[in-house]
Design a protein around this motif. Structure first.
Motif, mmCIF file in Angstrom:
data_model
loop_
_atom_site.group_PDB
_atom_site.id
_atom_site.type_symbol
_atom_site.label_atom_id
_atom_site.label_comp_id
_atom_site.label_asym_id
_atom_site.label_seq_id
_atom_site.Cartn_x
_atom_site.Cartn_y
_atom_site.Cartn_z
ATOM 1 N N ALA A 289 0.835 -1.177 -0.108
ATOM 2 C CA ALA A 289 -0.009 -0.127 -0.049
ATOM 3 C C ALA A 289 0.719 1.017 0.117
ATOM 4 O O ALA A 289 0.571 2.168 -0.524
ATOM 5 C CB ALA A 289 -0.925 -0.115 1.192
ATOM 6 N N ARG A 290 1.919 1.094 0.820
ATOM 7 C CA ARG A 290 2.872 2.402 0.677
ATOM 8 C C ARG A 290 3.457 2.493 -0.524
ATOM 9 O O ARG A 290 3.566 3.638 -1.246
ATOM 10 C CB ARG A 290 4.039 2.079 1.750
ATOM 11 C CG ARG A 290 4.640 3.405 2.234
ATOM 12 C CD ARG A 290 6.141 2.838 2.881
ATOM 13 N NE ARG A 290 5.666 2.193 3.943
ATOM 14 C CZ ARG A 290 5.529 2.807 5.200
ATOM 15 N NH1 ARG A 290 5.370 4.130 5.345
ATOM 16 N NH2 ARG A 290 5.058 2.169 6.224
ATOM 17 N N LEU A 336 -7.202 -0.930 -3.673
ATOM 18 C CA LEU A 336 -7.340 -2.267 -3.483
ATOM 19 C C LEU A 336 -6.121 -2.826 -2.313
ATOM 20 O O LEU A 336 -6.578 -3.643 -1.762
ATOM 21 C CB LEU A 336 -7.005 -2.990 -4.750
ATOM 22 C CG LEU A 336 -8.109 -2.898 -5.835
ATOM 23 C CD1 LEU A 336 -7.790 -3.390 -7.146
ATOM 24 C CD2 LEU A 336 -9.547 -3.472 -5.419
ATOM 25 N N SER A 337 -5.280 -2.217 -2.465
ATOM 26 C CA SER A 337 -4.180 -2.601 -1.477
ATOM 27 C C SER A 337 -4.493 -2.312 0.038
ATOM 28 O O SER A 337 -4.058 -3.024 0.873
ATOM 29 C CB SER A 337 -2.709 -1.941 -1.916
ATOM 30 O OG SER A 337 -2.776 -0.403 -1.965
ATOM 31 N N LEU A 338 -5.066 -1.351 0.125
ATOM 32 C CA LEU A 338 -5.467 -0.892 1.460
ATOM 33 C C LEU A 338 -6.705 -1.713 2.064
ATOM 34 O O LEU A 338 -6.811 -2.248 3.140
ATOM 35 C CB LEU A 338 -6.062 0.698 1.561
ATOM 36 C CG LEU A 338 -5.157 1.907 1.420
ATOM 37 C CD1 LEU A 338 -5.682 3.241 1.103
ATOM 38 C CD2 LEU A 338 -4.009 1.736 2.547
ATOM 39 N N ASP A 339 -7.629 -1.951 0.984
ATOM 40 C CA ASP A 339 -8.753 -2.958 1.401
ATOM 41 C C ASP A 339 -7.980 -4.379 1.934
ATOM 42 O O ASP A 339 -8.535 -5.172 2.613
ATOM 43 C CB ASP A 339 -9.727 -3.161 0.253
ATOM 44 C CG ASP A 339 -10.433 -1.987 -0.005
ATOM 45 O OD1 ASP A 339 -10.511 -1.107 0.925
ATOM 46 O OD2 ASP A 339 -10.911 -1.896 -1.049
ATOM 47 N N PHE A 341 -4.984 -5.102 2.935
ATOM 48 C CA PHE A 341 -4.235 -4.990 4.238
ATOM 49 C C PHE A 341 -5.466 -5.039 5.408
ATOM 50 O O PHE A 341 -5.226 -5.512 6.344
ATOM 51 C CB PHE A 341 -3.584 -3.543 4.157
ATOM 52 C CG PHE A 341 -2.664 -3.170 5.848
ATOM 53 C CD1 PHE A 341 -1.881 -4.275 6.200
ATOM 54 C CD2 PHE A 341 -3.262 -2.194 6.613
ATOM 55 C CE1 PHE A 341 -1.355 -3.787 7.310
ATOM 56 C CE2 PHE A 341 -2.725 -2.218 7.785
ATOM 57 C CZ PHE A 341 -1.668 -2.878 8.109
ATOM 58 N N ARG A 342 -6.492 -4.252 5.251
ATOM 59 C CA ARG A 342 -7.534 -4.553 6.331
ATOM 60 C C ARG A 342 -8.230 -5.866 6.292
ATOM 61 O O ARG A 342 -8.305 -6.271 7.479
ATOM 62 C CB ARG A 342 -8.647 -3.440 5.575
ATOM 63 C CG ARG A 342 -9.871 -3.406 6.596
ATOM 64 C CD ARG A 342 -11.279 -2.535 5.999
ATOM 65 N NE ARG A 342 -11.285 -3.530 5.023
ATOM 66 C CZ ARG A 342 -12.117 -3.182 3.897
ATOM 67 N NH1 ARG A 342 -12.531 -2.057 3.632
ATOM 68 N NH2 ARG A 342 -12.464 -4.005 2.745
ATOM 69 N N ASP A 343 -8.275 -6.531 5.151
ATOM 70 C CA ASP A 343 -8.787 -7.735 5.297
ATOM 71 C C ASP A 343 -7.802 -8.690 6.012
ATOM 72 O O ASP A 343 -8.168 -9.661 6.742
ATOM 73 C CB ASP A 343 -8.874 -8.434 3.919
ATOM 74 C CG ASP A 343 -10.305 -7.687 3.265
ATOM 75 O OD1 ASP A 343 -11.101 -7.010 4.004
ATOM 76 O OD2 ASP A 343 -10.297 -7.587 2.072
ATOM 77 N N GLN A 349 -6.728 -17.196 7.075
ATOM 78 C CA GLN A 349 -5.827 -17.640 5.785
ATOM 79 C C GLN A 349 -5.335 -16.402 5.031
ATOM 80 O O GLN A 349 -5.778 -16.123 3.874
ATOM 81 C CB GLN A 349 -6.773 -18.559 4.963
ATOM 82 C CG GLN A 349 -7.530 -19.562 5.642
ATOM 83 C CD GLN A 349 -6.573 -20.771 5.631
ATOM 84 O OE1 GLN A 349 -5.394 -20.628 5.182
ATOM 85 N NE2 GLN A 349 -6.978 -21.887 6.467
ATOM 86 N N PRO A 350 -4.132 -15.921 5.657
ATOM 87 C CA PRO A 350 -3.514 -14.848 4.995
ATOM 88 C C PRO A 350 -3.285 -14.975 3.508
ATOM 89 O O PRO A 350 -3.015 -13.916 2.705
ATOM 90 C CB PRO A 350 -2.649 -14.350 5.900
ATOM 91 C CG PRO A 350 -2.311 -15.534 6.740
ATOM 92 C CD PRO A 350 -3.471 -16.378 6.773
ATOM 93 N N ARG A 351 -2.431 -15.971 3.331
ATOM 94 C CA ARG A 351 -2.138 -16.449 2.028
ATOM 95 C C ARG A 351 -3.182 -16.382 0.846
ATOM 96 O O ARG A 351 -3.166 -15.884 -0.045
ATOM 97 C CB ARG A 351 -1.308 -17.736 1.806
ATOM 98 C CG ARG A 351 -0.785 -18.166 0.505
ATOM 99 C CD ARG A 351 -0.154 -19.586 0.760
ATOM 100 N NE ARG A 351 0.377 -19.718 -0.868
ATOM 101 C CZ ARG A 351 1.236 -20.559 -1.332
ATOM 102 N NH1 ARG A 351 1.912 -21.201 -0.273
ATOM 103 N NH2 ARG A 351 1.621 -20.683 -2.341
ATOM 104 N N PHE A 352 -4.192 -16.943 1.415
ATOM 105 C CA PHE A 352 -5.410 -16.953 0.431
ATOM 106 C C PHE A 352 -6.008 -15.527 0.045
ATOM 107 O O PHE A 352 -6.449 -15.104 -1.287
ATOM 108 C CB PHE A 352 -6.627 -17.932 0.722
ATOM 109 C CG PHE A 352 -6.305 -19.268 0.931
ATOM 110 C CD1 PHE A 352 -5.373 -19.761 0.494
ATOM 111 C CD2 PHE A 352 -7.182 -20.162 1.710
ATOM 112 C CE1 PHE A 352 -4.981 -20.974 0.661
ATOM 113 C CE2 PHE A 352 -6.802 -21.618 1.950
ATOM 114 C CZ PHE A 352 -5.690 -21.908 1.289
ATOM 115 N N HIS A 353 -6.076 -14.688 1.120
ATOM 116 C CA HIS A 353 -6.749 -13.442 1.052
ATOM 117 C C HIS A 353 -5.404 -12.454 0.186
ATOM 118 O O HIS A 353 -5.645 -11.711 -0.512
ATOM 119 C CB HIS A 353 -6.598 -12.746 2.378
ATOM 120 C CG HIS A 353 -8.102 -12.936 2.944
ATOM 121 N ND1 HIS A 353 -8.261 -13.833 3.737
ATOM 122 C CD2 HIS A 353 -9.328 -12.128 2.496
ATOM 123 C CE1 HIS A 353 -9.709 -13.613 4.085
ATOM 124 N NE2 HIS A 353 -10.239 -12.727 3.540
#
Length: 565
Positions: A289-290, A336-339, A341-343, A349-353
């Motif tokens: 995001a940065r 999209l990158s901010l969304d 990071f929020r999710d 399941q961080p990999r799937f997200h």
């Protein structure tokens, strides 16, 4: 005993404080004019010098040469305050002394004059954690303290200080330290310590601090312990878990290629590489995001802007990458990158997200703005115009095709004779707006509906419903079939049976509305508006632009409204 860099190089005078000119100037002038307040609130993010300035102000007030804005630093008072051992400068950690009993003890202590110095100074750190009851106990003391008492409340959350306390103090907001000033400060410290560090390594350390001097110096201390006397950017990144522009650039490269051929597999490889190397996926999404924020700023403000916390070489590289995208693309990717990071904050399941979020970015590269889509409607309608030099193709105007082979138009189509001298397809476009065959059968008219429904219901063995249809009035409007049936046939009018027959005729279900009553009365009341609505809908749906819009976007027109009414 070793002393960490953040404490060893802690500023001891206002001149040493970095990037807080508005605070330093005000306090120096107040001391010079002998306008010293009895209460101060120092607020700002962590590591920007709030407690440090409070200690410096205490030294200025109690220095043997004071009050002065340049303490000597050698007298007993200056040395004891710097070491944190002065009897008359009391530091209180409100995180662990936040109750009403501690504030009552402080209130009792204020009553006694300083043992040696000129002022008794109370520095309350993390003041926002004091309870409301404790603040109320301290309120009267802060409002009317003895002449020798000065309160300094340091906090990172000034909005939690009650208004009754804040209104009785002078408030100073500390700013985050500029990137260049922070890099220059660390370069000076490295020179004092005999450490060799390139500009990119210092840039990584400054980015890790995010505007906090203490955090950046703690990272510098850690880097020196790991890498020794020479700091390299790659080693510092590996130590801090930071990502280089090259690592983040894999995502932007996939997006650039994705606009052409959609290599979503490259995004999955990026995630797989992160997982294999044990990288923190949540941290990667934050850095991503940065990264897109910096690309967007570089696109808007250029590569020389100070709005990007990076070295000059990194800013130029960001500007080159940003040139491959539009502002709209980068704005979309940043969102999209901010969304993402929020999710990932709450994902099991961080990999799937992360995979899903990166694939969405690839798909977002194929999106067309609504303005371009609407502009394409007029552009495609005008597109056949250049074919006027070749009047023979039948794909654009089939009815006029025979006129190109027979110069006598009256034998085929007398009304089309005037068009032989002007074969512009635009004038013939409305009747030929739908050359493609409709996959659905044409909707029958009211009388045709009655006949076909009667036949279909008889075929399905529903004689009573067919008889009711025979005595009903049927109107079709806006994709809806409206039945007006006499009362004696109301039992046979079941919507499910009628829809079964409608699906057999039209190939799809329609909305059914059944009204029980006198057919003649319903015709007299409802027919004129329905007929008018049918006429408006027909004219609107026959409009070539509406037809082209429906071909482009699909969907169903449910209601047509006349804007002039």
């Amino acid at each position: 005993m070793y002393q960490v860099i953040a404490r060893k190089y802690r500023p001891q005078s206002f001149a040493d404080v970095v990037n807080q000119e508005h605070v330093k100037t005000t306090l120096e002038n107040a001391i010079a004019q002998n306008r010293i307040a009895h209460g101060y609130i120092f607020s700002g993010q962590r590591g920007t010098g709030k407690t440090t300035v409070a200690r410096i102000l205490a030294r200025c007030l109690n220095c043997v040469n004071g009050p002065t804005n340049k303490p000597c630093g050698v007298c007993a008072s200056c040395l004891e305050i710097a070491a944190g051992g002065s009897v008359d400068v009391i530091e209180i950690d409100a995180a662990s002394n936040r109750g009403i009993n501690e504030m009552r003890e402080l209130r009792e202590n204020v009553r006694y004059q300083p043992a040696r110095d000129r002022y008794k100074v109370f520095i309350i750190d993390e003041a926002h954690q004091i309870t409301n009851e404790a603040f109320n106990a301290l309120l009267k003391t802060i409002e009317e303290p003895p002449a020798w008492a000065v309160f300094m409340l340091c906090t990172t959350e000034a909005h939690k200080i009650p208004a009754t306390i804040a209104s009785r103090c002078q408030h100073f907001s500390f700013r985050s330290v500029d990137f260049e000033d922070l890099v220059a400060r660390m370069a000076w410290i490295c020179e004092q310590e005999g450490i060799t560090a390139d500009a990119e390594a210092l840039s990584v350390l400054a980015q890790a601090g995010e505007g906090s001097v203490r955090d950046s110096l703690s990272a510098l201390d850690q880097a020196i312990a790991c890498c020794g006397d020479t700091l390299q950017a790659a080693e510092v990144r590996a130590l801090l878990g930071a990502f280089s522009l090259d690592a983040l650039g894999h995502v932007s490269q996939a997006l650039v290629a994705g606009m052409a051929d959609g290599p979503a597999a490259r995004m999955l490889e990026v995630v797989n590489e992160l997982e294999r190397n044990g990288q923190n996926l949540q941290h990667f999404s934050r850095e991503l995001a940065r990264y897109f924020r910096n690309l967007l700023v570089a696109k808007i403000a250029g590569g020389d802007t100070r709005l990007i916390a990076a070295s000059a070489a990194e800013r130029q590289k960001l500007a080159q990458i940003a040139a491959l995208f539009t502002e709209e693309d980068l704005t979309r990717y940043l969102q999209l990158s901010l969304d993402l990071f929020r999710d990932l904050q709450f994902s099991l399941q961080p990999r799937f997200h992360l995979e899903l979020g990166l694939l969405r970015m690839v798909q977002a590269g194929h999106l067309v703005s609504i303005e371009e889509a609407l502009a394409g409607i007029g552009g495609e309608r005008a597109k056949p115009a250049p074919t006027t030099h070749n009047p023979s193709p039948t794909t654009h105007n089939p009815p006029a095709a025979p006129t190109t082979h027979n110069p006598s138009p009256t034998t085929h189509n007398p009304p089309a004779a005037p068009t032989t001298h002007n074969p512009s397809p635009i004038t013939h476009h409305p009747p030929a707006a739908k050359p493609a065959p409709d996959p659905q059968p044409p909707a029958p008219g009211p009388s045709s509906w009655r006949d076909k429904l009667h036949a279909s219901l008889m075929e399905l063995g529903m004689e009573f419903t067919a008889d009711a249809i025979e005595h009903s009035e049927i109107i079709e409007a806006n994709g809806e079939l409206r039945f007006t049936t006499p009362k004696e046939f109301s039992i046979a009018m079941r919507e499910a049976d009628i829809n079964q027959a409608v699906r057999q005729i039209a190939g799809k279900p329609l909305k059914i509305k059944i009204t029980i009553g006198d057919v003649a009365e319903q015709q007299r009341v409802a027919a004129p508006p329905a007929a008018q609505a049918d006429d408006v809908s027909r004219r609107a749906l026959e409009n070539p632009e509406v037809q082209h819009f429906r071909d482009l976007f699909g969907g169903e027109v449910r209601t047509v409204r006349n804007l002039k009414e």
